[in-house]
Design an enzyme around this catalytic site. Structure first.
Site, PDB file in Angstrom:
ATOM      1  N   GLU A  44       0.831  -1.203   0.000  1.00  0.00           N
ATOM      2  CA  GLU A  44       0.000   0.000   0.000  1.00  0.00           C
ATOM      3  C   GLU A  44       0.868   1.256   0.000  1.00  0.00           C
ATOM      4  O   GLU A  44       1.862   1.341   0.729  1.00  0.00           O
ATOM      5  CB  GLU A  44      -0.886  -0.034   1.255  1.00  0.00           C
ATOM      6  CG  GLU A  44      -1.797   1.151   1.458  1.00  0.00           C
ATOM      7  CD  GLU A  44      -2.644   1.010   2.714  1.00  0.00           C
ATOM      8  OE1 GLU A  44      -3.587   1.799   2.878  1.00  0.00           O
ATOM      9  OE2 GLU A  44      -2.370   0.106   3.540  1.00  0.00           O
ATOM     10  N   LYS A 127      -9.053   2.658  -2.715  1.00  0.00           N
ATOM     11  CA  LYS A 127      -9.419   1.972  -1.474  1.00  0.00           C
ATOM     12  C   LYS A 127     -10.846   2.336  -1.053  1.00  0.00           C
ATOM     13  O   LYS A 127     -11.221   3.510  -1.011  1.00  0.00           O
ATOM     14  CB  LYS A 127      -8.416   2.368  -0.380  1.00  0.00           C
ATOM     15  CG  LYS A 127      -8.516   1.623   0.929  1.00  0.00           C
ATOM     16  CD  LYS A 127      -7.370   2.064   1.835  1.00  0.00           C
ATOM     17  CE  LYS A 127      -7.317   1.319   3.155  1.00  0.00           C
ATOM     18  NZ  LYS A 127      -6.144   1.749   3.970  1.00  0.00           N
ATOM     19  N   CYS A 163      -5.611  -3.060   1.853  1.00  0.00           N
ATOM     20  CA  CYS A 163      -5.537  -3.126   3.321  1.00  0.00           C
ATOM     21  C   CYS A 163      -6.889  -3.209   4.023  1.00  0.00           C
ATOM     22  O   CYS A 163      -7.445  -4.282   4.158  1.00  0.00           O
ATOM     23  CB  CYS A 163      -4.716  -1.944   3.847  1.00  0.00           C
ATOM     24  SG  CYS A 163      -4.056  -2.233   5.515  1.00  0.00           S
TER      25      CYS A 163
END
Length: 584
Positions: A44, A127, A163
């Protein structure tokens, strides 16, 4: 079923070093390509480092990240690596920062992933789930994505996630199931906490079941201010089988062949679990290599003490090296805390970059001086002795002080000497107060608390002893000299600022104190909950009073590596001016 050779690049980026991080991607992609990889994954925000915090608000920084990802795609092609798909995290934006006057709803900075192929960005993903707890403030910085990106690679449909998408049910993983993907890749900047690796594998298994797909999980390693990342990258099948797992706290290229279901014909337009599904396909991906299958192997977790020691060593090493300090200096009292910090520093940097200074006063016992010298001999660090009594006497000749003021004066003279050596020789000063002492304010501001970094800031006193014993046993197992003198481990702890002083004069025994602190600080238990857990009410009242009144000291303490679920600092944000008390 198609076989896809995956390469999970567990690497150590540096926040703000966009060019250096891009070079890491190029060099590790070369290694992955040489191993026959058909898809290479990086962590990330790989290009910017993680977390970038308020750098998100610097439009120049965002622009630098966006330009770098395009340039990296071209550079990989120029390196002869253009045919290998590379997934890399970076900072993007499709609008002004959310805190600016010209902010637009649903647009702003994005925690993004880019799939690089044949010299261009072939696909992007933003994300979806943004963490806003503990050390995370991503709602402050980013706008959540509303799509799931699915890319067909070598006959397999691959979904891209980042994540926190893994840590919450629903969203991208539910959408991945509806979209019929065979593989979900999840790139991470997941900070270390003790025993988090025990939570992570069951979590990945739950998401694999939710998505009905294999998951490739890659995490960064390295220290960033108070955070440390341990890697622990892995691949888990839809039915929960752990195929391969990387070691903790080291850079590592995990290469493994995975059998995956072949892609099927998707609908012309679709949504899944409330997300738009955006599809792309890559041509010219290298075929699966012939010959023996690539097997990444399985690394078994280590004991808690070994895990924590590795985390503290890596956090200290990266703080020193990434901030370009040549060396460190600390006071060596002969006690357990300074001994553990010295051993950590030597493990992290080598003895030639560690200066230990004995700072005896008239109250320093002979055995403490001997224990400090013994540790220096065992570790090989640069050892010096600077008696403080003449300087203390100089102050007392001009000031009328008594009691605690004289005790604190000694600690502050020591702090002045360490900071003077730092200014003169360029060392970073390490402070050595443990979490138990920070919790109850058992330290002297601008004295023993002085320093630029505290390696044991998040380590309870009882764990300090466990770490010391483990480190000595580990040295003996390897046939090396145990770094920490047994006298430092076995003797009662004392600040030695007055005749016969012991910590137990002011505090409960640490075996009694630490469980109360862990419940109050880490567990947010109130007085009633602590008493119901079996702790003595009078001791609870005393400890809570000490913790509550020491917040102003903790705000001025040096940063230090986080290893627990709730470290002092960003994890625990209480007002200094605060009249709420847990009443008895």
């Amino acid at each position: 079923m198609p076989t896809l050779r995956l390469a999970l690049s567990q690497v150590n980026p540096t926040v703000g070093d966009i060019a250096g991080n891009a070079d890491l991607v190029r060099s590790w992609t070369r290694q992955a390509a040489d191993a026959g990889a058909q898809l290479v994954l990086f962590p990330e925000l790989m290009l910017t480092g993680y977390p970038v915090e308020d750098l998100v608000f610097r439009r120049s920084f965002v622009a630098g990240s966006r330009a770098a990802v395009e340039r990296l795609a071209a550079d990989l092609a120029a390196d002869g690596l253009g045919e290998v798909p590379v997934l890399v995290g970076y900072l993007d934006a499709d609008g002004p920062p959310q805190v600016s006057g010209d902010a637009e709803a649903g647009r702003g900075a994005r925690n993004a992933a880019a799939l690089l192929h044949r010299g261009v960005v072939a696909a992007r993903y933003f994300k979806h789930h943004l963490p806003n707890y503990g050390v995370f403030d991503e709602d402050r910085y980013f706008v959540p994505g509303d799509m799931l990106t699915v890319v067909r690679i070598a006959g397999v449909d691959v979904a891209l996630t980042i994540c926190e998408d893994l840590w919450q049910a629903g969203g991208p993983f539910a959408a991945a199931r509806e979209a019929g993907v065979g593989l979900v890749v999840n790139i991470n900047g997941s900070p270390y906490e003790l025993n988090k690796d025990d939570i992570r594998l069951p979590l990945v298994r739950r998401r694999a079941a939710e998505a009905n797909a294999t998951i490739a999980y890659v995490n960064m390693i390295g220290g960033q201010d108070e955070l440390v990342f341990e890697g622990d990258s892995m691949i888990v099948t839809a039915d929960g089988e752990l195929l391969t797992r990387a070691p903790q706290f080291v850079e590592h290229l995990l290469v493994h062949d995975v059998e995956l279901p072949a892609a099927t014909e998707p609908p012309a337009a679709e949504t899944a679990a409330g997300l738009r599904v955006v599809r792309a396909a890559l041509d010219g991906v290298p075929p699966t290599p012939t010959g023996p299958a690539a097997v990444g192997g399985l690394i078994e977790p280590v004991a808690d003490e070994a895990e924590v020691w590795q985390a503290l060593v890596l956090g200290l090493r990266d703080y020193v090296n990434k901030n370009r300090f040549p060396s460190v200096v600390l006071g060596l009292s002969g006690g357990i805390d300074s001994a553990v910090v010295a051993a950590l520093a030597v493990d992290a940097l080598g003895p030639d970059r560690v200066v230990g200074v004995s700072l005896p006063s008239q109250h320093s016992s002979e055995h403490s001086r001997e224990d400090a010298a013994d540790l220096a001999k065992r570790t090989g660090l640069d050892y010096r002795v600077e008696p403080i009594q003449p300087m203390v006497d100089g102050f007392l000749a001009n000031l009328s002080l008594s009691g605690v003021a004289v005790e604190n004066l000694q600690a502050r003279v020591r702090g002045v000497i360490l900071m003077a050596l730092s200014n003169q020789e360029g060392h970073l000063v390490l402070t050595t107060g443990n979490k138990s002492e920070l919790a109850v304010g058992y330290s002297t501001l601008y004295g023993d608390s002085v320093g630029g970094f505290n390696p044991v800031k998040d380590v309870w006193k009882t764990l300090i002893w466990r770490l010391a014993k483990w480190r000595n046993r580990d040295a003996e197992r390897r046939g090396e000299t145990a770094p920490i003198p047994e006298n430092s481990i076995g003797k009662p702890p004392s600040a030695e600022l007055s005749p016969g002083q012991l910590d137990s004069d002011s505090l409960p025994d640490y075996d009694v104190l630490d469980p109360i602190l862990i419940g109050y600080v880490d567990g947010d238990l109130g007085r009633d909950g602590l008493v119901e857990s079996g702790h003595d009410p009078a001791i609870v009242d005393k400890v809570l009073r000490l913790v509550d009144t020491a917040e102003y000291k903790r705000r001025q303490s040096a940063p230090g590596t986080k290893i627990s679920m709730k470290a002092f600092g960003r994890d625990r944000r209480l007002p200094i001016t605060n009249r709420w008390r847990e009443h008895g």
